[in-house]
Design a protein around this motif. Structure first.
Motif, PDB file in Angstrom:
ATOM      1  N   GLN A 164      74.392 -35.068  40.045  1.00 30.01           N
ATOM      2  CA  GLN A 164      75.249 -34.505  41.080  1.00 30.01           C
ATOM      3  C   GLN A 164      76.704 -34.428  40.656  1.00 30.01           C
ATOM      4  O   GLN A 164      77.433 -33.562  41.129  1.00 30.01           O
ATOM      5  CB  GLN A 164      75.150 -35.328  42.354  1.00 30.01           C
ATOM      6  N   TRP A 165      77.151 -35.324  39.823  1.00 25.63           N
ATOM      7  CA  TRP A 165      78.552 -35.387  39.424  1.00 25.63           C
ATOM      8  C   TRP A 165      78.674 -35.198  37.925  1.00 25.63           C
ATOM      9  O   TRP A 165      77.911 -35.769  37.152  1.00 25.63           O
ATOM     10  CB  TRP A 165      79.158 -36.729  39.815  1.00 25.63           C
ATOM     11  N   LYS A 209      81.454 -35.044  34.489  1.00 29.86           N
ATOM     12  CA  LYS A 209      82.768 -35.407  33.971  1.00 29.86           C
ATOM     13  C   LYS A 209      83.474 -34.148  33.473  1.00 29.86           C
ATOM     14  O   LYS A 209      82.861 -33.103  33.276  1.00 29.86           O
ATOM     15  CB  LYS A 209      82.629 -36.408  32.829  1.00 29.86           C
ATOM     16  N   PHE A 213      87.690 -32.004  43.011  1.00 30.35           N
ATOM     17  CA  PHE A 213      87.360 -33.103  42.106  1.00 30.35           C
ATOM     18  C   PHE A 213      87.599 -34.427  42.814  1.00 30.35           C
ATOM     19  O   PHE A 213      88.254 -34.493  43.851  1.00 30.35           O
ATOM     20  CB  PHE A 213      88.200 -33.029  40.827  1.00 30.35           C
ATOM     21  N   THR A 214      87.045 -35.462  42.228  1.00 29.24           N
ATOM     22  CA  THR A 214      87.271 -36.824  42.698  1.00 29.24           C
ATOM     23  C   THR A 214      87.711 -37.640  41.505  1.00 29.24           C
ATOM     24  O   THR A 214      87.106 -37.566  40.430  1.00 29.24           O
ATOM     25  CB  THR A 214      85.979 -37.420  43.298  1.00 29.24           C
ATOM     26  N   TYR A 234      85.799 -36.454  38.286  1.00 23.04           N
ATOM     27  CA  TYR A 234      84.409 -36.069  38.491  1.00 23.04           C
ATOM     28  C   TYR A 234      84.360 -34.839  39.374  1.00 23.04           C
ATOM     29  O   TYR A 234      85.163 -34.675  40.291  1.00 23.04           O
ATOM     30  CB  TYR A 234      83.617 -37.210  39.135  1.00 23.04           C
ATOM     31  N   TYR A 235      83.374 -33.983  39.106  1.00 24.96           N
ATOM     32  CA  TYR A 235      83.223 -32.718  39.816  1.00 24.96           C
ATOM     33  C   TYR A 235      81.802 -32.605  40.320  1.00 24.96           C
ATOM     34  O   TYR A 235      80.854 -32.928  39.596  1.00 24.96           O
ATOM     35  CB  TYR A 235      83.517 -31.547  38.879  1.00 24.96           C
ATOM     36  N   LYS A 236      81.640 -32.128  41.549  1.00 27.46           N
ATOM     37  CA  LYS A 236      80.302 -31.941  42.105  1.00 27.46           C
ATOM     38  C   LYS A 236      79.649 -30.723  41.459  1.00 27.46           C
ATOM     39  O   LYS A 236      80.267 -29.670  41.326  1.00 27.46           O
ATOM     40  CB  LYS A 236      80.371 -31.716  43.618  1.00 27.46           C
TER      41      LYS A 236
END
Length: 87
Positions: free
Chosen positions: A35-36, A38, A64-65, A72-74
């Protein structure tokens, strides 16, 4: 002149190796289960530079988170971007 003979076994081995590489490249279950991603994975998937990825973050095109120092990107956001829709 150098002459090499290719046997049927050589061709079978080549076929096996090529199929293994193709399967590795198109594993849809691996991509969908993750799901995530880098930053490096996103850059490779989109074939973009670090600067372009930074611009996508800054202008809000790609959400992003940040956890610690890692971004991290969905996967669903990346797919949406590839399909042409931002939201």
């Amino acid at each position: 002149m150098n002459l090499e003979i290719i046997t049927k076994e050589d061709l079978r081995q080549l076929k096996t190796e090529m199929l293994a590489e193709i399967r590795q490249l198109i594993k849809p279950e691996d991509r969908q289960s993750k799901q995530w991603l880098k930053s490096a994975e996103v850059r490779k998937l989109l074939n973009i530079s670090p600067g372009t990825l930074q611009n996508l973050r800054i202008n809000g095109t790609l959400r992003f988170t940040k956890v610690g120092g890692m971004m991290y990107y969905k996967l669903e956001d990346i797919n949406r971007l590839l399909e042409g829709g931002n939201q």
